[in-house]
Each structure stands twice: as C-alpha cells, then as structure tokens.
Design a protein around this motif. Structure first.
Motif, short mmCIF file in Angstrom:
data_model
loop_
_atom_site.label_atom_id
_atom_site.label_comp_id
_atom_site.label_asym_id
_atom_site.label_seq_id
_atom_site.Cartn_x
_atom_site.Cartn_y
_atom_site.Cartn_z
N GLY A 126 0.81 -1.21 0.00
CA GLY A 126 0.00 0.00 0.00
C GLY A 126 0.84 1.25 0.00
O GLY A 126 2.06 1.21 -0.17
N SER A 127 0.18 2.38 0.23
CA SER A 127 0.86 3.67 0.11
C SER A 127 1.25 4.27 1.46
O SER A 127 1.55 5.45 1.55
CB SER A 127 -0.02 4.64 -0.66
OG SER A 127 -1.24 4.79 0.03
N THR A 128 1.22 3.47 2.52
CA THR A 128 1.68 3.93 3.83
C THR A 128 2.68 2.93 4.40
O THR A 128 2.70 1.76 4.01
CB THR A 128 0.53 4.10 4.84
OG1 THR A 128 -0.12 2.85 5.02
CG2 THR A 128 -0.46 5.15 4.38
N ILE A 129 3.49 3.42 5.32
CA ILE A 129 4.48 2.56 5.97
C ILE A 129 4.48 2.90 7.46
O ILE A 129 4.41 4.07 7.83
CB ILE A 129 5.88 2.76 5.36
CG1 ILE A 129 6.87 1.80 5.98
CG2 ILE A 129 6.34 4.17 5.50
CD1 ILE A 129 8.23 1.81 5.31
N LYS A 130 4.51 1.88 8.28
CA LYS A 130 4.56 2.08 9.73
C LYS A 130 5.99 1.82 10.20
O LYS A 130 6.48 0.70 10.11
CB LYS A 130 3.60 1.14 10.45
CG LYS A 130 3.58 1.37 11.92
CD LYS A 130 2.51 0.57 12.60
CE LYS A 130 2.50 0.79 13.99
NZ LYS A 130 2.38 0.97 15.08
N ILE A 131 6.65 2.87 10.66
CA ILE A 131 8.02 2.77 11.16
C ILE A 131 7.94 2.67 12.68
O ILE A 131 7.34 3.54 13.32
CB ILE A 131 8.86 3.98 10.72
CG1 ILE A 131 8.91 4.07 9.19
CG2 ILE A 131 10.26 3.90 11.30
CD1 ILE A 131 9.63 5.27 8.65
N PRO A 132 8.51 1.62 13.25
CA PRO A 132 8.41 1.42 14.70
C PRO A 132 8.90 2.63 15.48
O PRO A 132 9.91 3.24 15.13
CB PRO A 132 9.32 0.22 14.97
CG PRO A 132 9.49 -0.45 13.67
CD PRO A 132 9.32 0.60 12.61
N THR A 133 8.21 2.97 16.53
CA THR A 133 8.46 4.07 17.47
C THR A 133 8.31 5.46 16.86
O THR A 133 8.40 6.44 17.57
CB THR A 133 9.85 3.97 18.16
OG1 THR A 133 10.87 4.25 17.21
CG2 THR A 133 10.06 2.63 18.80
N LEU A 134 8.06 5.57 15.54
CA LEU A 134 7.90 6.89 14.92
C LEU A 134 6.47 7.14 14.47
O LEU A 134 5.97 8.25 14.58
CB LEU A 134 8.84 7.05 13.73
CG LEU A 134 10.33 7.07 14.04
CD1 LEU A 134 11.13 7.25 12.76
CD2 LEU A 134 10.67 8.14 15.03
N GLY A 135 5.82 6.15 13.88
CA GLY A 135 4.46 6.31 13.42
C GLY A 135 4.26 5.83 12.00
O GLY A 135 5.11 5.16 11.41
N THR A 136 3.12 6.20 11.43
CA THR A 136 2.75 5.80 10.08
C THR A 136 2.93 7.00 9.15
O THR A 136 2.50 8.11 9.47
CB THR A 136 1.29 5.32 10.04
OG1 THR A 136 1.15 4.24 10.98
CG2 THR A 136 0.90 4.83 8.67
N PHE A 137 3.56 6.74 8.00
CA PHE A 137 3.85 7.81 7.05
C PHE A 137 3.41 7.41 5.65
O PHE A 137 3.39 6.22 5.31
CB PHE A 137 5.36 8.11 7.05
CG PHE A 137 5.88 8.50 8.40
CD1 PHE A 137 5.72 9.78 8.88
CD2 PHE A 137 6.49 7.57 9.22
CE1 PHE A 137 6.17 10.14 10.14
CE2 PHE A 137 6.95 7.90 10.47
CZ PHE A 137 6.79 9.20 10.94
N ARG A 138 3.07 8.41 4.84
CA ARG A 138 2.68 8.16 3.45
C ARG A 138 3.92 7.99 2.58
O ARG A 138 4.98 8.52 2.88
CB ARG A 138 1.84 9.32 2.92
CG ARG A 138 0.51 9.47 3.65
CD ARG A 138 -0.22 10.72 3.25
NE ARG A 138 0.59 11.87 3.69
CZ ARG A 138 0.59 13.06 3.12
NH1 ARG A 138 -0.16 13.29 2.08
NH2 ARG A 138 1.34 14.03 3.57
N LEU A 139 3.76 7.25 1.51
CA LEU A 139 4.84 7.02 0.55
C LEU A 139 4.50 7.65 -0.79
O LEU A 139 3.33 7.71 -1.17
CB LEU A 139 5.05 5.52 0.34
CG LEU A 139 5.47 4.69 1.54
CD1 LEU A 139 5.39 3.21 1.21
CD2 LEU A 139 6.87 5.06 1.98
N PHE A 140 5.50 8.11 -1.53
CA PHE A 140 5.27 8.59 -2.89
C PHE A 140 4.93 7.42 -3.81
O PHE A 140 4.08 7.53 -4.67
CB PHE A 140 6.51 9.32 -3.43
CG PHE A 140 6.58 10.77 -3.00
CD1 PHE A 140 5.74 11.71 -3.58
CD2 PHE A 140 7.47 11.17 -2.03
CE1 PHE A 140 5.80 13.04 -3.20
CE2 PHE A 140 7.54 12.50 -1.65
CZ PHE A 140 6.71 13.44 -2.22
#
Length: 167
Positions: A126-140
């Motif tokens: 999908g178009s999001t990524i969950k980075i541990p301890t930082l949160g969920t971010f959108r991807l280009f």
C-alpha cells in the motif's frame, strides 16, 4: 536479504520530526565519541564496556538535565542504534579497515536508524508505511507487496526523506 528504498511523503510536522531524530543521532554519536576519546588514557577498557558506560551516563544523567530534556521526547531506539554505529566504527578502526571515527556533521548527511525491539515488523502492501516508534507515514510510491523488516534507516537526500527497509 535485500533492501527496499522508498521516498516518504511528509508534511512539515513530520519532516521536522525526522530532522529532530537525525540531530539526536548525531548528538549521541558525537557525545559517545568524545567520551571514548577522553577515556583512552584511563586504563585498558574495551570499546564495548566504554560504550555501555556511555549509554548509562546518557540515560541516567545527561537526559535528565534541563539542557538535554528534548531527548526524552524522541525514540530511544535512535540513540541505541547511534551507539551501535559508534561501536562498529571503532571495531573497523581496530581491525585496520577504516580510520579513526570522526565527529558526525550535518553536512555529511542526515540519517538515523530505528529497529523494532519486538522482532520483525510486517509491512502491508500500500501507500503507507509504519516505522516502529515513529508512526505511520505516506509514501510517494506504494509498496507492491507485503514485506517483513526489522531495520528502518531514514535519510535525507536533497529535500526528500527516504526510508530504507532491510528485508
């Protein structure tokens, strides 16, 4: 094992968070290098033992001062990985593969590594990524398929923040 690189689509608040973590990594790396350099003349200590002591000093004393209180708002995985990077730099120096570690500078590039302390992380396509301890971010660019990763390195290239996933 392979790596996947994806550009992050960040708003100003998220970009500021990434810059803070990159600065946090640089401060911890330089603090550890400074203390290790000062301790050269004080007996025969291994790099591992010294860096464990640096970690204790950082956790129990430095982070509790008002000057460095900002460190408590950021991910502890960043400073743990910064000290691991410093330990690796000294082991490369001791084996003759590299020169003495140098102080990190913002001009050398902004980056930091986080990992999951609980093991591997499943990343769904999908178009999001969950980075541990930082949160969920959108991807280009979306992830085409699900991946399993434990290490996430975030770096800035030009005006873009990018994530490297080691799978």
């Amino acid at each position: 094992m392979f790596a996947v690189k994806r550009a992050l689509k960040l708003n100003n608040k998220e970009a500021t968070l990434m810059a803070k973590h990159a600065g946090f990594r640089r401060v911890v790396f330089n603090f550890g290098l400074s203390l290790r350099t000062q301790m050269y003349g004080e007996g025969k200590f291994t790099d591992s033992k010294v860096l464990n002591e640096v970690k204790k000093v950082l956790t129990n004393h430095v982070k509790k001062t008002s000057e460095f209180a900002w460190m408590n708002q950021l991910s502890s995985r960043v400073y743990q990985n910064a000290l691991i990077d410093l330990k690796d730099a000294f082991s490369r120096y001791r084996s003759g593969k590299a020169g003495h570690p140098k102080f990190a500078s913002r001009r050398d590039g902004q980056s930091f590594t986080v990992d999951s302390s609980n093991g591997k992380v499943l990343l769904v396509a999908g178009s999001t990524i969950k980075i541990p301890t930082l949160g969920t971010f959108r991807l280009f660019e979306p992830l085409e398929c699900g991946l399993i990763s434990q290490t996430f390195t975030v770096s800035k290239e030009g005006n873009r923040w990018e994530s490297f996933l080691l799978c």
